[in-house]
Write a protein that holds these residues in place. Structure first.
Motif, PDB file in Angstrom:
ATOM      1  N   THR A  67      35.624  22.143  55.874  1.00 18.05           N
ATOM      2  CA  THR A  67      35.392  21.226  54.981  1.00 18.05           C
ATOM      3  C   THR A  67      34.818  21.842  53.768  1.00 18.05           C
ATOM      4  OG1 THR A  67      33.125  21.194  55.997  1.00 18.05           O
ATOM      5  CG2 THR A  67      34.538  19.871  56.973  1.00 18.05           C
ATOM      6  N   ASN A  68      34.894  21.157  52.652  1.00 18.87           N
ATOM      7  CA  ASN A  68      34.234  21.447  51.625  1.00 18.87           C
ATOM      8  C   ASN A  68      35.007  22.376  50.877  1.00 18.87           C
ATOM      9  OD1 ASN A  68      31.692  20.051  53.140  1.00 18.87           O
ATOM     10  ND2 ASN A  68      31.856  19.036  51.232  1.00 18.87           N
ATOM     11  N   THR A  69      36.142  22.984  51.133  1.00 21.34           N
ATOM     12  CA  THR A  69      36.876  24.149  50.467  1.00 21.34           C
ATOM     13  C   THR A  69      38.342  23.913  50.578  1.00 21.34           C
ATOM     14  OG1 THR A  69      36.806  26.400  50.102  1.00 21.34           O
ATOM     15  CG2 THR A  69      36.807  25.764  52.424  1.00 21.34           C
TER      16      THR A  69
ATOM     17  N   SER B  63      44.391  26.570  50.744  1.00 25.84           N
ATOM     18  CA  SER B  63      45.701  26.693  50.420  1.00 25.84           C
ATOM     19  C   SER B  63      45.793  27.750  49.465  1.00 25.84           C
ATOM     20  CB  SER B  63      46.474  25.599  49.730  1.00 25.84           C
ATOM     21  OG  SER B  63      47.318  26.117  48.904  1.00 25.84           O
ATOM     22  N   LYS B  64      46.859  28.927  49.610  1.00 22.83           N
ATOM     23  CA  LYS B  64      46.854  29.963  48.704  1.00 22.83           C
ATOM     24  C   LYS B  64      47.055  29.658  47.191  1.00 22.83           C
ATOM     25  CE  LYS B  64      49.919  32.534  51.234  1.00 22.83           C
ATOM     26  NZ  LYS B  64      49.751  31.536  52.487  1.00 22.83           N
ATOM     27  N   ARG B  65      47.982  28.490  47.171  1.00 22.54           N
ATOM     28  CA  ARG B  65      48.418  28.061  45.964  1.00 22.54           C
ATOM     29  C   ARG B  65      47.086  27.613  45.199  1.00 22.54           C
ATOM     30  NH1 ARG B  65      49.673  23.178  44.128  1.00 22.54           N
ATOM     31  NH2 ARG B  65      49.316  22.372  46.321  1.00 22.54           N
ATOM     32  N   LYS B  66      46.465  26.927  45.897  1.00 23.09           N
ATOM     33  CA  LYS B  66      45.168  26.301  45.215  1.00 23.09           C
ATOM     34  C   LYS B  66      44.015  27.330  44.749  1.00 23.09           C
ATOM     35  CE  LYS B  66      44.988  21.170  46.522  1.00 23.09           C
ATOM     36  NZ  LYS B  66      46.421  21.323  47.002  1.00 23.09           N
ATOM     37  N   LEU B  67      43.815  28.304  45.686  1.00 25.53           N
ATOM     38  CA  LEU B  67      43.050  29.312  45.498  1.00 25.53           C
ATOM     39  C   LEU B  67      43.492  30.323  44.477  1.00 25.53           C
ATOM     40  CD1 LEU B  67      42.599  30.559  49.348  1.00 25.53           C
ATOM     41  CD2 LEU B  67      40.619  29.584  47.758  1.00 25.53           C
ATOM     42  N   ASN B  68      44.892  30.353  44.479  1.00 23.23           N
ATOM     43  CA  ASN B  68      45.161  31.101  43.146  1.00 23.23           C
ATOM     44  C   ASN B  68      44.808  30.439  41.813  1.00 23.23           C
ATOM     45  OD1 ASN B  68      46.950  33.607  42.088  1.00 23.23           O
ATOM     46  ND2 ASN B  68      48.146  31.707  41.307  1.00 23.23           N
ATOM     47  N   TYR B  69      45.144  29.052  41.773  1.00 20.41           N
ATOM     48  CA  TYR B  69      44.712  28.191  40.614  1.00 20.41           C
ATOM     49  C   TYR B  69      43.391  28.715  40.337  1.00 20.41           C
ATOM     50  CZ  TYR B  69      45.084  24.389  37.409  1.00 20.41           C
ATOM     51  OH  TYR B  69      44.949  24.024  36.075  1.00 20.41           O
ATOM     52  N   LEU B  70      42.689  28.592  41.403  1.00 17.85           N
ATOM     53  CA  LEU B  70      40.925  28.675  40.856  1.00 17.85           C
ATOM     54  C   LEU B  70      40.573  29.884  40.330  1.00 17.85           C
ATOM     55  CD1 LEU B  70      39.579  26.908  44.412  1.00 17.85           C
ATOM     56  CD2 LEU B  70      39.553  25.779  41.933  1.00 17.85           C
TER      57      LEU B  70
ATOM     58  N   SER C 142      33.403  16.641  48.351  1.00 25.20           N
ATOM     59  CA  SER C 142      33.904  15.976  49.310  1.00 25.20           C
ATOM     60  C   SER C 142      34.385  16.890  50.686  1.00 25.20           C
ATOM     61  CB  SER C 142      35.227  15.045  49.065  1.00 25.20           C
ATOM     62  OG  SER C 142      36.242  15.762  48.731  1.00 25.20           O
ATOM     63  N   GLU C 143      34.496  16.470  51.754  1.00 25.53           N
ATOM     64  CA  GLU C 143      34.996  17.253  53.019  1.00 25.53           C
ATOM     65  C   GLU C 143      36.408  17.776  52.974  1.00 25.53           C
ATOM     66  OE1 GLU C 143      33.991  15.572  57.035  1.00 25.53           O
ATOM     67  OE2 GLU C 143      31.909  16.108  56.430  1.00 25.53           O
ATOM     68  N   ASN C 144      37.129  16.890  52.408  1.00 19.05           N
ATOM     69  CA  ASN C 144      38.624  17.295  52.208  1.00 19.05           C
ATOM     70  C   ASN C 144      39.244  17.080  51.162  1.00 19.05           C
ATOM     71  OD1 ASN C 144      41.123  18.224  52.891  1.00 19.05           O
ATOM     72  ND2 ASN C 144      41.615  16.246  54.436  1.00 19.05           N
ATOM     73  N   PRO C 145      38.626  18.110  49.961  1.00 16.45           N
ATOM     74  CA  PRO C 145      39.541  17.970  48.654  1.00 16.45           C
ATOM     75  C   PRO C 145      40.920  18.008  48.520  1.00 16.45           C
ATOM     76  CG  PRO C 145      38.365  19.939  48.999  1.00 16.45           C
ATOM     77  CD  PRO C 145      38.103  19.334  50.140  1.00 16.45           C
TER      78      PRO C 145
ATOM     79  N   GLY D 243      36.716  34.965  40.335  1.00 14.84           N
ATOM     80  CA  GLY D 243      37.532  36.099  41.216  1.00 14.84           C
ATOM     81  C   GLY D 243      38.016  35.887  42.465  1.00 14.84           C
ATOM     82  N   TRP D 244      38.692  36.653  43.303  1.00 17.42           N
ATOM     83  CA  TRP D 244      38.918  36.550  44.690  1.00 17.42           C
ATOM     84  C   TRP D 244      38.207  36.902  45.574  1.00 17.42           C
ATOM     85  CZ3 TRP D 244      43.339  33.975  46.100  1.00 17.42           C
ATOM     86  CH2 TRP D 244      44.191  33.713  45.267  1.00 17.42           C
ATOM     87  N   ASP D 245      36.895  37.392  45.108  1.00 19.01           N
ATOM     88  CA  ASP D 245      35.636  37.906  45.891  1.00 19.01           C
ATOM     89  C   ASP D 245      34.607  36.734  45.458  1.00 19.01           C
ATOM     90  OD1 ASP D 245      35.137  38.817  43.468  1.00 19.01           O
ATOM     91  OD2 ASP D 245      34.309  40.691  44.385  1.00 19.01           O
ATOM     92  N   ASP D 246      34.691  35.827  44.711  1.00 18.56           N
ATOM     93  CA  ASP D 246      33.737  34.830  44.473  1.00 18.56           C
ATOM     94  C   ASP D 246      33.057  34.326  45.922  1.00 18.56           C
ATOM     95  OD1 ASP D 246      32.222  32.185  44.041  1.00 18.56           O
ATOM     96  OD2 ASP D 246      33.110  32.548  42.128  1.00 18.56           O
ATOM     97  N   PRO D 247      31.841  34.650  46.062  1.00 19.74           N
ATOM     98  CA  PRO D 247      31.409  34.077  47.433  1.00 19.74           C
ATOM     99  C   PRO D 247      31.456  32.716  47.733  1.00 19.74           C
ATOM    100  CG  PRO D 247      29.746  35.492  46.134  1.00 19.74           C
ATOM    101  CD  PRO D 247      30.980  35.202  44.944  1.00 19.74           C
ATOM    102  N   ARG D 248      31.752  31.918  46.901  1.00 25.78           N
ATOM    103  CA  ARG D 248      32.151  30.490  47.154  1.00 25.78           C
ATOM    104  C   ARG D 248      33.251  30.128  47.857  1.00 25.78           C
ATOM    105  NH1 ARG D 248      30.738  28.091  41.167  1.00 25.78           N
ATOM    106  NH2 ARG D 248      31.781  30.162  40.713  1.00 25.78           N
TER     107      ARG D 248
END
Length: 458
Positions: free
Chosen positions: A164-166, A169-176, A381-384, A184-189
């Motif tokens: 929840t709340n994250t 998806s690698k595609r979405k993570l890469n965009y962020l 939200s729980e499921n963005p 960065g990829w090691d952002d604690p969030r």
């Protein structure tokens, strides 16, 4: 660690063999034409070209004699299948781009659908584990291994881990990361391994979390983030020594304590520490100037409030009771900038409220200053992922708060990167790699309160 590029020559040789066996051909259709023919279940006009012709053209592709986009190598599968992943998938494309590992040796590159099963087989993988969205590719996986007479690993699909709340998806993570929505990829969030490590989440906590949720083929499961936090909290409660840090300091001057008197008091690293075990204790100075959390003081007392207020007493943890005698306002006549108090050296007063605090190490000298970073859920939200194109609108603007000058007890001055602590009444924290010899930086791993419940669907 191995890479598909380690097997580029093997993959090429097997592609030649696949053509020789009549199971692959060089195609000249554009991506749009391929899509249209697949929708109509129509063969490519080049599907039945002679083997020798495809071998020559594939060699030309390898030698860079054909332009990018003008030819592909396609597997001759089953265009009439009910499974669209059997519609003559592409095995090789031309791409005049150097490879991160292979350099400029190759200008043709294998597709995932071609390379995945072959590399699994070449590496003698016993079980190839994939998430459920790859289940329909199992037919193509086994078709290719059968066509080449190669060893078959066992393919097993399972549902993706959704927290929840994250986003996972690698595609979405890469965009962020690439668009700087996070640091960065090691952002604690982030729920990346690098991000979890930087946040202070241990590998044993992650393993306990994974063991607890098990493996399922249900694709609709959503695991509460609080469940992971519960495992983290359970471990750190046993392994993280205690310390006192004040995030938003409010000065308290104790009027009945001598100006130059510094007492050395014992504070506990562990809740069950014995007073005769010096290894479980640390020293804290106590003098006439201490600092408490600004949120622990109010001008108006209340029945359910256990903080400090005018005329009210509280216990300073490991120290003495103090009673507020006066509040000093700043120039705006609204903000309290200092509290005057008296302490009870005999400890006859028994207040209900217990506050953490930090004192000046010597008269007129500020306590150790540290930077503290408080992290919260990245999305509201729980499921963005359900929000489709509006998922970025759900980012939590309060997911990161930086407190540049918190006050800490002096025992923390030698903390090293990766060291973990419980800051009393605040939560569990870890020393961040951004720390320098001039200033320590702490990341909050989890709060103290466990909001996870074992009931329901969490």
């Amino acid at each position: 660690i191995t890479y598909t590029s380690n097997y580029f020559q093997d993959l090429y040789d097997l592609a030649v063999e696949l053509i020789q066996r009549g199971h692959a051909y060089v195609d000249h259709q554009t991506p749009e034409e391929v899509k249209a023919s697949r929708e109509k279940k129509e063969n490519s006009p080049w599907r039945d070209r002679p083997v020798a012709e495809s071998l020559k053209l594939f060699n030309d592709m390898k030698r860079g004699l054909i332009e990018e986009g003008k030819a592909t190598l396609r597997m001759k599968q089953d265009m009439q299948s009910d499974n669209c992943n059997m519609y003559d998938l592409v095995a090789y494309r031309i791409k005049f781009t150097p490879h991160p590992h292979a350099g400029d040796k190759w200008c043709i590159y294998p597709s995932y659908d071609y390379a995945h099963c072959i590399v699994d087989s070449l590496e003698n993988i016993t079980h190839s584990l994939c998430t459920l969205e790859f289940e329909t590719r199992r037919a193509s996986y086994y078709w290719l291994l059968n066509a080449l007479g190669l060893y078959h690993p066992h393919v097993w699909e399972y549902s993706r881990l959704n927290v929840t709340n994250t986003v996972m998806s690698k595609r979405k993570l890469n965009y962020l990361v690439t668009e700087k929505w996070v640091d960065g990829w090691d952002d604690p969030r982030l729920m990346t391994l690098a991000g979890l490590r930087r946040r202070g989440v241990t590998s044993s906590s992650i393993n306990a979390f994974v063991r607890g949720i098990g493996i399922t083929r249900s694709d609709n499961s959503m695991i509460a983030l609080e469940r992971l936090e519960s495992h983290v909290r359970e471990e750190l409660n046993k392994t993280a020594p205690r310390a006192m840090v004040v995030l938003h300091p409010l000065k308290v001057v104790i009027s009945n304590l001598e100006d130059n008197l510094i007492m050395e008091l014992d504070a506990k690293k562990w809740p069950d520490a014995q007073t005769d075990d010096t290894s479980s204790l640390y020293k804290v100075p106590f003098c006439n100037t201490v600092y408490i959390e600004r949120s622990d003081f109010r001008m108006k007392d209340a029945k359910d409030y256990y903080g400090l207020a005018p005329g009210k007493s509280v216990m300073l943890r490991y120290a003495f009771p103090i009673k507020c005698t006066e509040a000093i306002y700043g120039d705006d006549k609204e903000t309290v900038v200092e509290i005057r108090a008296e302490y009870d050296p005999s400890k006859t007063t028994k207040p209900k409220g217990v506050l953490h605090w930090v004192a000046q190490p010597s008269p007129g000298v500020n306590p150790l200053k540290v930077e503290v970073r408080l992290f919260d859920k990245l999305f509201r939200s729980e499921n963005p992922a359900e929000l489709d194109k509006k998922w970025l609108d759900d980012l939590n603007p309060l997911s990161k708060e930086v407190i540049p000058e918190a006050f800490a007890v002096g025992s923390l001055c030698n903390a090293a990167v990766g060291d973990k602590f419980q800051f009393e009444r605040l939560g569990y924290f870890v020393v961040d790699p951004d720390s320098t010899s001039d200033k320590l930086v702490f990341n909050r791993t989890v709060t103290l309160r466990d909001s996870y419940t074992k009931g329901g669907n969490k």
